[in-house]
Design a protein around this motif. Sequence first.
Motif, PDB file in Angstrom:
ATOM      1  N   ASP A   1      38.913  -9.731  21.857  1.00 13.65           N
ATOM      2  CA  ASP A   1      39.657  -9.173  22.430  1.00 13.65           C
ATOM      3  C   ASP A   1      39.750  -7.629  21.779  1.00 13.65           C
ATOM      4  OD1 ASP A   1      41.737  -8.349  24.111  1.00 13.65           O
ATOM      5  OD2 ASP A   1      43.412  -8.207  22.414  1.00 13.65           O
ATOM      6  N   LEU A   2      40.137  -7.814  20.387  1.00 14.13           N
ATOM      7  CA  LEU A   2      39.597  -6.715  19.794  1.00 14.13           C
ATOM      8  C   LEU A   2      38.591  -5.404  19.394  1.00 14.13           C
ATOM      9  CD1 LEU A   2      42.549  -8.021  18.614  1.00 14.13           C
ATOM     10  CD2 LEU A   2      42.451  -6.329  16.425  1.00 14.13           C
ATOM     11  N   VAL A   3      37.114  -6.234  19.833  1.00 12.70           N
ATOM     12  CA  VAL A   3      36.221  -5.795  19.547  1.00 12.70           C
ATOM     13  C   VAL A   3      35.780  -4.243  20.256  1.00 12.70           C
ATOM     14  CG1 VAL A   3      33.294  -5.926  19.089  1.00 12.70           C
ATOM     15  CG2 VAL A   3      35.105  -7.935  18.570  1.00 12.70           C
ATOM     16  N   ASP A   4      36.011  -4.182  21.632  1.00  9.44           N
ATOM     17  CA  ASP A   4      35.752  -2.735  22.086  1.00  9.44           C
ATOM     18  C   ASP A   4      36.088  -1.613  21.722  1.00  9.44           C
ATOM     19  OD1 ASP A   4      34.050  -3.860  24.004  1.00  9.44           O
ATOM     20  OD2 ASP A   4      35.082  -4.632  25.594  1.00  9.44           O
ATOM     21  N   ASP A   5      37.836  -1.846  21.424  1.00  5.37           N
ATOM     22  CA  ASP A   5      38.202  -0.966  20.662  1.00  5.37           C
ATOM     23  C   ASP A   5      37.858  -0.556  19.037  1.00  5.37           C
ATOM     24  OD1 ASP A   5      39.988  -0.744  23.073  1.00  5.37           O
ATOM     25  OD2 ASP A   5      41.786  -2.016  21.851  1.00  5.37           O
ATOM     26  N   ILE A   6      37.672  -1.725  18.171  1.00  6.35           N
ATOM     27  CA  ILE A   6      37.175  -1.060  16.692  1.00  6.35           C
ATOM     28  C   ILE A   6      35.712  -0.295  17.110  1.00  6.35           C
ATOM     29  CG2 ILE A   6      35.780  -2.525  15.019  1.00  6.35           C
ATOM     30  CD1 ILE A   6      37.577  -4.559  15.441  1.00  6.35           C
ATOM     31  N   ASN A   7      34.968  -0.636  18.293  1.00  6.90           N
ATOM     32  CA  ASN A   7      33.576  -0.339  18.393  1.00  6.90           C
ATOM     33  C   ASN A   7      33.890   1.526  19.007  1.00  6.90           C
ATOM     34  OD1 ASN A   7      31.209  -2.295  17.933  1.00  6.90           O
ATOM     35  ND2 ASN A   7      32.413  -2.983  18.035  1.00  6.90           N
ATOM     36  N   ALA A   8      34.231   1.571  19.404  1.00  6.62           N
ATOM     37  CA  ALA A   8      34.816   2.605  20.762  1.00  6.62           C
ATOM     38  C   ALA A   8      35.110   3.736  19.821  1.00  6.62           C
ATOM     39  CB  ALA A   8      35.396   2.396  21.451  1.00  6.62           C
ATOM     40  N   SER A   9      35.698   3.259  18.022  1.00  7.94           N
ATOM     41  CA  SER A   9      36.859   4.269  18.014  1.00  7.94           C
ATOM     42  C   SER A   9      35.474   5.076  16.724  1.00  7.94           C
ATOM     43  CB  SER A   9      37.583   3.482  17.084  1.00  7.94           C
ATOM     44  OG  SER A   9      37.495   2.378  15.691  1.00  7.94           O
ATOM     45  N   PHE A  10      34.441   4.877  16.726  1.00  8.54           N
ATOM     46  CA  PHE A  10      33.713   5.650  16.123  1.00  8.54           C
ATOM     47  C   PHE A  10      32.157   5.640  16.507  1.00  8.54           C
ATOM     48  CE2 PHE A  10      33.096   1.327  14.810  1.00  8.54           C
ATOM     49  CZ  PHE A  10      31.791   1.154  14.614  1.00  8.54           C
ATOM     50  N   ASP A  11      31.539   6.594  15.754  1.00  8.41           N
ATOM     51  CA  ASP A  11      29.961   6.535  16.348  1.00  8.41           C
ATOM     52  C   ASP A  11      28.486   6.283  14.982  1.00  8.41           C
ATOM     53  OD1 ASP A  11      27.197   7.522  17.174  1.00  8.41           O
ATOM     54  OD2 ASP A  11      28.073   8.987  18.468  1.00  8.41           O
ATOM     55  N   ALA A  12      28.220   4.885  15.651  1.00  5.79           N
ATOM     56  CA  ALA A  12      27.297   4.269  14.510  1.00  5.79           C
ATOM     57  C   ALA A  12      26.209   5.480  13.978  1.00  5.79           C
ATOM     58  CB  ALA A  12      27.145   2.807  14.899  1.00  5.79           C
ATOM     59  N   LYS A  13      25.599   5.771  14.880  1.00  3.04           N
ATOM     60  CA  LYS A  13      24.908   7.059  14.578  1.00  3.04           C
ATOM     61  C   LYS A  13      25.131   8.162  13.917  1.00  3.04           C
ATOM     62  CE  LYS A  13      21.514   6.065  18.876  1.00  3.04           C
ATOM     63  NZ  LYS A  13      20.732   5.423  17.693  1.00  3.04           N
ATOM     64  N   LYS A  14      26.137   8.453  13.801  1.00  5.17           N
ATOM     65  CA  LYS A  14      26.895   9.774  12.710  1.00  5.17           C
ATOM     66  C   LYS A  14      27.076   8.950  11.478  1.00  5.17           C
ATOM     67  CE  LYS A  14      28.462  13.083  16.215  1.00  5.17           C
ATOM     68  NZ  LYS A  14      30.129  13.569  17.002  1.00  5.17           N
ATOM     69  N   VAL A  15      27.199   7.299  11.439  1.00  2.00           N
ATOM     70  CA  VAL A  15      27.956   6.787   9.931  1.00  2.00           C
ATOM     71  C   VAL A  15      26.099   6.669   9.511  1.00  2.00           C
ATOM     72  CG1 VAL A  15      27.955   4.841   9.391  1.00  2.00           C
ATOM     73  CG2 VAL A  15      29.479   5.799  10.892  1.00  2.00           C
ATOM     74  N   GLU A  16      25.492   6.284  10.069  1.00  2.00           N
ATOM     75  CA  GLU A  16      24.043   5.727   9.683  1.00  2.00           C
ATOM     76  C   GLU A  16      23.230   7.386   9.172  1.00  2.00           C
ATOM     77  OE1 GLU A  16      19.532   4.249  11.028  1.00  2.00           O
ATOM     78  OE2 GLU A  16      21.494   3.960  12.432  1.00  2.00           O
ATOM     79  N   ALA A  17      23.569   8.149  10.106  1.00  2.28           N
ATOM     80  CA  ALA A  17      23.069   9.622   9.139  1.00  2.28           C
ATOM     81  C   ALA A  17      23.741  10.267   8.165  1.00  2.28           C
ATOM     82  CB  ALA A  17      23.392  10.435  10.546  1.00  2.28           C
ATOM     83  N   ALA A  18      24.884  10.163   8.304  1.00  5.26           N
ATOM     84  CA  ALA A  18      26.822  10.211   7.194  1.00  5.26           C
ATOM     85  C   ALA A  18      25.604   9.588   5.700  1.00  5.26           C
ATOM     86  CB  ALA A  18      27.175  10.310   6.986  1.00  5.26           C
ATOM     87  N   ALA A  19      25.279   8.396   5.896  1.00  7.65           N
ATOM     88  CA  ALA A  19      25.073   7.680   5.198  1.00  7.65           C
ATOM     89  C   ALA A  19      23.476   8.204   4.041  1.00  7.65           C
ATOM     90  CB  ALA A  19      24.919   6.288   5.612  1.00  7.65           C
ATOM     91  N   LYS A  20      22.451   7.917   4.774  1.00 10.42           N
ATOM     92  CA  LYS A  20      21.212   8.671   4.524  1.00 10.42           C
ATOM     93  C   LYS A  20      21.112   9.720   4.063  1.00 10.42           C
ATOM     94  CE  LYS A  20      18.403   5.426   8.117  1.00 10.42           C
ATOM     95  NZ  LYS A  20      17.205   5.853   9.574  1.00 10.42           N
ATOM     96  N   ALA A  21      22.270  10.603   4.360  1.00 14.65           N
ATOM     97  CA  ALA A  21      22.465  12.853   3.560  1.00 14.65           C
ATOM     98  C   ALA A  21      23.321  12.155   2.561  1.00 14.65           C
ATOM     99  CB  ALA A  21      23.539  12.932   4.403  1.00 14.65           C
ATOM    100  N   TYR A  22      23.732  11.481   1.966  1.00 13.20           N
ATOM    101  CA  TYR A  22      25.064  11.252   1.243  1.00 13.20           C
ATOM    102  C   TYR A  22      24.621  11.061  -0.319  1.00 13.20           C
ATOM    103  CZ  TYR A  22      28.741   9.820  -1.678  1.00 13.20           C
ATOM    104  OH  TYR A  22      29.630   9.950  -2.481  1.00 13.20           O
ATOM    105  N   LYS A  23      24.296  11.940  -1.134  1.00 16.84           N
ATOM    106  CA  LYS A  23      24.558  12.351  -2.240  1.00 16.84           C
ATOM    107  C   LYS A  23      25.061  12.105  -4.038  1.00 16.84           C
ATOM    108  CE  LYS A  23      20.520  13.906  -1.223  1.00 16.84           C
ATOM    109  NZ  LYS A  23      18.608  13.021  -1.553  1.00 16.84           N
ATOM    110  N   PRO A  24      25.482  10.630  -4.216  1.00 19.44           N
ATOM    111  CA  PRO A  24      26.390  10.845  -5.270  1.00 19.44           C
ATOM    112  C   PRO A  24      26.228  11.867  -6.114  1.00 19.44           C
ATOM    113  CG  PRO A  24      24.633   9.088  -5.594  1.00 19.44           C
ATOM    114  CD  PRO A  24      23.837  10.076  -4.554  1.00 19.44           C
TER     115      PRO A  24
END
Length: 351
Positions: free
Chosen positions: A328-351
């Motif tokens: 029941d909550l899955v659609d709302d969870i997934n609609a609340s973020f952009d997976a591709k943007k998260v992945e891009a942020a991870a690849k660009a992340y520098k400690p």
Amino acid sequence: MRFGFLLAALILAGTSLARAETTIRVGWCASTISAAAAPYAVAQKMGWYAERGVKVIVTPLPGSTDCVKEVATGDLPFSVPSIEPVLIIHPQGVKAKVFYTAYQSFGYGIAVPADSPIKDFADLKGKTIGVTSMASAGVIVARSQLSEAGIDPTTQARIVVAGEGAQTAALLRSKQVDALSQFDTQYAMVENAGQKLRMLPLGKMAAYPGNGFFALESTLKDRRQDAIAVARGFAMGEIFAMANPEAAIRILYEVYPQTKPTGKDEETAVRDDTKVLRARMAHWDLASGGVTKWGESNMANFNNYIDFLVKWKIVPQKVPADEVVTNDLVDDINASFDAKKVEAAAKAYKP
């Protein structure tokens, strides 16, 4: 006067924001926080929880059984247990459901030392099997695997506590235990401690679902946005960790300093814990559960596993999956973020 007014306004605004943040405790179903907690650390570090007005506190517990009990009694709003104790407590009238499947495929299983003469489950007759704790779902898994092999788990094999990581490795080397019924990240930690392992073939159990976020139905109704916020941050953390696992481990050490191993230089620690994290990532993969959305539950896989557990009398009665699992909550969870943007942020992340 004007400066004083502005300063007072800023202080009041800051106090209001601080009060608006809701602290949420989430049950972690193992006695120590490990590399598998990286998604929580990443979500905190990147501000994904804060932007939803929550602060998540990961709370270690002995195992999945305790995780379910703490939610059932209302002591915790959420935890992430495996499904077996959920099914065991359900006939007692506990109205609660898994609302986000975190691990899409089966992370548990039986492992033996790489050079062990044990080749299949039938060879476990008369053997000693080590679990992380007697509250762990590993106990349930061991009993079901032994039963399927025609071995009485109460009289023809011993299940004992073997602890975690280096302690488990030492017990294997000293032959105090013959096999393990633990889970993916624990097995990686045992191998990091110098004990090579070999998994016994899981067969059809490989497709069975693992742990998921669990809450009372009343909590999902009254605190729906909190449930979405907790699962959303975790999902984003999963995506980040899969795209850049080494960065996720470094963030883990920053947010949860107690997880950083002692007696190792940092590079060795990061390398070892990245291995542990990769062991868990294999079960985060959506394809491994035959789903397309983060947290989505494959009801057919759940029903198949429930049938297996009923067959071997691990759970008392057949329970349709939709009575203990919801999407029941899955659609709302997934609609609340952009997976591709998260992945891009991870690849660009520098400690």
